[in-house]
Scaffold this active site. Structure first.
Site, PDB file in Angstrom:
ATOM      1  N   ARG A 107      62.182  94.281  35.475  1.00 27.34           N
ATOM      2  CA  ARG A 107      61.086  93.315  35.531  1.00 27.34           C
ATOM      3  C   ARG A 107      61.625  92.030  36.119  1.00 27.34           C
ATOM      4  O   ARG A 107      62.568  91.450  35.581  1.00 27.34           O
ATOM      5  CB  ARG A 107      60.610  93.105  34.097  1.00 27.34           C
ATOM      6  CG  ARG A 107      59.200  92.677  33.982  1.00 27.34           C
ATOM      7  CD  ARG A 107      58.780  92.787  32.546  1.00 27.34           C
ATOM      8  NE  ARG A 107      59.431  91.805  31.697  1.00 27.34           N
ATOM      9  CZ  ARG A 107      58.848  91.210  30.671  1.00 27.34           C
ATOM     10  NH1 ARG A 107      57.610  91.491  30.365  1.00 27.34           N
ATOM     11  NH2 ARG A 107      59.487  90.355  29.926  1.00 27.34           N
ATOM     12  N   THR A 111      58.264  86.667  38.218  1.00 28.50           N
ATOM     13  CA  THR A 111      56.899  87.180  38.427  1.00 28.50           C
ATOM     14  C   THR A 111      56.475  88.147  37.316  1.00 28.50           C
ATOM     15  O   THR A 111      55.278  88.439  37.179  1.00 28.50           O
ATOM     16  CB  THR A 111      56.812  87.953  39.753  1.00 28.50           C
ATOM     17  OG1 THR A 111      57.683  89.108  39.640  1.00 28.50           O
ATOM     18  CG2 THR A 111      57.269  87.113  40.937  1.00 28.50           C
ATOM     19  N   ASP A 203      65.060  91.504  23.833  1.00 30.31           N
ATOM     20  CA  ASP A 203      65.251  92.308  25.049  1.00 30.31           C
ATOM     21  C   ASP A 203      65.916  93.627  24.659  1.00 30.31           C
ATOM     22  O   ASP A 203      67.081  93.656  24.262  1.00 30.31           O
ATOM     23  CB  ASP A 203      66.123  91.533  26.046  1.00 30.31           C
ATOM     24  CG  ASP A 203      66.200  92.246  27.384  1.00 30.31           C
ATOM     25  OD1 ASP A 203      65.833  91.646  28.402  1.00 30.31           O
ATOM     26  OD2 ASP A 203      66.628  93.427  27.415  1.00 30.31           O
ATOM     27  N   ASP A 206      69.187  94.677  26.524  1.00 31.28           N
ATOM     28  CA  ASP A 206      70.330  93.852  26.107  1.00 31.28           C
ATOM     29  C   ASP A 206      70.804  94.227  24.714  1.00 31.28           C
ATOM     30  O   ASP A 206      72.006  94.246  24.435  1.00 31.28           O
ATOM     31  CB  ASP A 206      69.964  92.363  26.148  1.00 31.28           C
ATOM     32  CG  ASP A 206      69.937  91.819  27.568  1.00 31.28           C
ATOM     33  OD1 ASP A 206      70.471  92.493  28.473  1.00 31.28           O
ATOM     34  OD2 ASP A 206      69.375  90.729  27.760  1.00 31.28           O
TER      35      ASP A 206
HETATM   36  C1  PRP Z   1      62.074  95.988  29.793  1.00 29.75           C
HETATM   37  C2  PRP Z   1      61.557  97.191  29.051  1.00 29.75           C
HETATM   38  C3  PRP Z   1      60.470  97.697  29.958  1.00 29.75           C
HETATM   39  C4  PRP Z   1      59.911  96.412  30.514  1.00 29.75           C
HETATM   40  C5  PRP Z   1      58.646  96.115  29.775  1.00 29.75           C
HETATM   41  O1  PRP Z   1      62.902  96.352  30.817  1.00 29.75           O
HETATM   42  O2  PRP Z   1      62.551  98.147  28.806  1.00 29.75           O
HETATM   43  O3  PRP Z   1      60.929  98.528  30.999  1.00 29.75           O
HETATM   44  O4  PRP Z   1      60.873  95.380  30.252  1.00 29.75           O
HETATM   45  O5  PRP Z   1      58.009  95.022  30.323  1.00 29.75           O
HETATM   46  P1  PRP Z   1      56.613  95.125  31.087  1.00 29.75           P
HETATM   47  O6  PRP Z   1      55.734  95.976  30.241  1.00 29.75           O
HETATM   48  O7  PRP Z   1      56.182  93.698  31.142  1.00 29.75           O
HETATM   49  O8  PRP Z   1      56.847  95.707  32.443  1.00 29.75           O
HETATM   50  P2  PRP Z   1      63.681  95.280  31.725  1.00 29.75           P
HETATM   51  O9  PRP Z   1      62.888  94.944  32.934  1.00 29.75           O
HETATM   52  O10 PRP Z   1      64.124  94.134  30.873  1.00 29.75           O
HETATM   53  O11 PRP Z   1      64.912  96.095  32.258  1.00 29.75           O
HETATM   54  P3  PRP Z   1      66.136  96.765  31.466  1.00 29.75           P
HETATM   55  O12 PRP Z   1      65.582  97.954  30.726  1.00 29.75           O
HETATM   56  O13 PRP Z   1      67.037  97.158  32.550  1.00 29.75           O
HETATM   57  O14 PRP Z   1      66.727  95.733  30.532  1.00 29.75           O
HETATM   58  N1  URA Z   2      61.102  93.718  27.668  1.00 26.57           N
HETATM   59  C1  URA Z   2      61.844  93.668  26.530  1.00 26.57           C
HETATM   60  O1  URA Z   2      62.959  94.229  26.482  1.00 26.57           O
HETATM   61  N2  URA Z   2      61.343  93.005  25.471  1.00 26.57           N
HETATM   62  C2  URA Z   2      60.158  92.408  25.495  1.00 26.57           C
HETATM   63  O2  URA Z   2      59.748  91.823  24.483  1.00 26.57           O
HETATM   64  C3  URA Z   2      59.398  92.456  26.685  1.00 26.57           C
HETATM   65  C4  URA Z   2      59.893  93.124  27.745  1.00 26.57           C
END
Ligand code: PRP
Ligand code: URA
Length: 212
Positions: A107, A111, A203, A206
């Site tokens: 994400r 944006t 997150d 993380d």
């Molecule tokens: C997080 C989560 C989803 C997304 C959700 O991933 O694991 O994939 O955010 O958010 P959304 O519904 O607003 O799209 P992130 O983009 O942080 O990537 P990561 O899993 O690599 O940490």
């Molecule tokens: N992605 C995450 O990992 N946590 C949130 O709360 C939203 C998006």
């Protein structure tokens, strides 16, 4: 909860208890990963509840009889990278013969739109029931984009499994993919200005990988 949301909430006490342990800010990455794997297995048990059965003839040490087996269902597990990986192990323990496809999306922090960086799927996704997994359904952008990508590759039968969902994300998936049932352990209150689920668990990627 909002009546218009179409979502299955897995209310099993073990799921709810373990989710609360995950939400705690003190929970370390190892415990977080273990809890996520355990919850994924429990949610997988709920999701597969309606899988069709067929009878076959078998022989026990005592007698011949007819007994039930799953009716030739082919399953694909699709974690959305990275955090979706945390839900894979528990489901694979439950369905060891499932094939696994990976979708890489992150994400954009400004944006909040999903950016695709990887896609590797089993060749026969159109013949499989796909369980798409990601712990967090926030704006819904990532899940909706993953489901669209899978449909472009021929997928016809999908289930979305998330740990914590925001009403905003559920609405987006309901609108863009009305054919895809959503299973979640919790529907939280709202998204904050940074697109994080409140109260959520922070997150997920993380916390799984210790990259805070
Ligand atoms: C997080 C989560 C989803 C997304 C959700 O991933 O694991 O994939 O955010 O958010 P959304 O519904 O607003 O799209 P992130 O983009 O942080 O990537 P990561 O899993 O690599 O940490
Ligand atoms: N992605 C995450 O990992 N946590 C949130 O709360 C939203 C998006």
């Amino acid at each position: 909860m909002d009546d218009e949301l179409k979502v299955h909430v897995v209310n099993h006490p073990l799921v709810q208890h373990k989710l609360t342990m995950m939400r705690l800010k003190e929970t370390n990455p190892k415990d977080f990963r273990d809890l996520l794997a355990e919850i994924s297995m429990l949610m997988g048990y709920e999701i597969t509840r309606d899988f069709p059965l067929q009878e076959i003839e078998i022989e026990t040490p005592v007698a011949r009889c007819r007994a039930k087996v799953i009716a030739g269902k082919k399953v694909g597990l699709i974690p959305i990278l990275r955090a979706g990986l945390g839900m894979l192990e528990g489901l694979l323990d439950l369905i060891p013969i499932a094939r696994v496809g990976h979708i890489g999306l992150y994400r954009d922090p400004k944006t909040l739109k999903p950016v695709e960086y990887y896609c590797k799927l089993p060749t026969d996704v159109s013949e499989r029931t796909l369980i798409v997994v990601d712990p967090m359904l926030a704006t819904g952008g990532s899940a909706a984009a993953a489901l669209t990508m899978l449909k472009e590759h021929g997928a016809r039968n999908m289930i979305l499994m998330c740990l914590v969902s925001a009403p905003e994300g559920i609405r987006v998936v309901n609108r863009e993919h009305p054919d895809v049932p959503i299973y979640t352990a919790a529907v939280d209150d709202h998204l904050n200005d940074s697109g994080y689920i409140v109260p959520g668990l922070g997150d997920a990627g993380d916390r799984i990988f210790g990259t805070l």
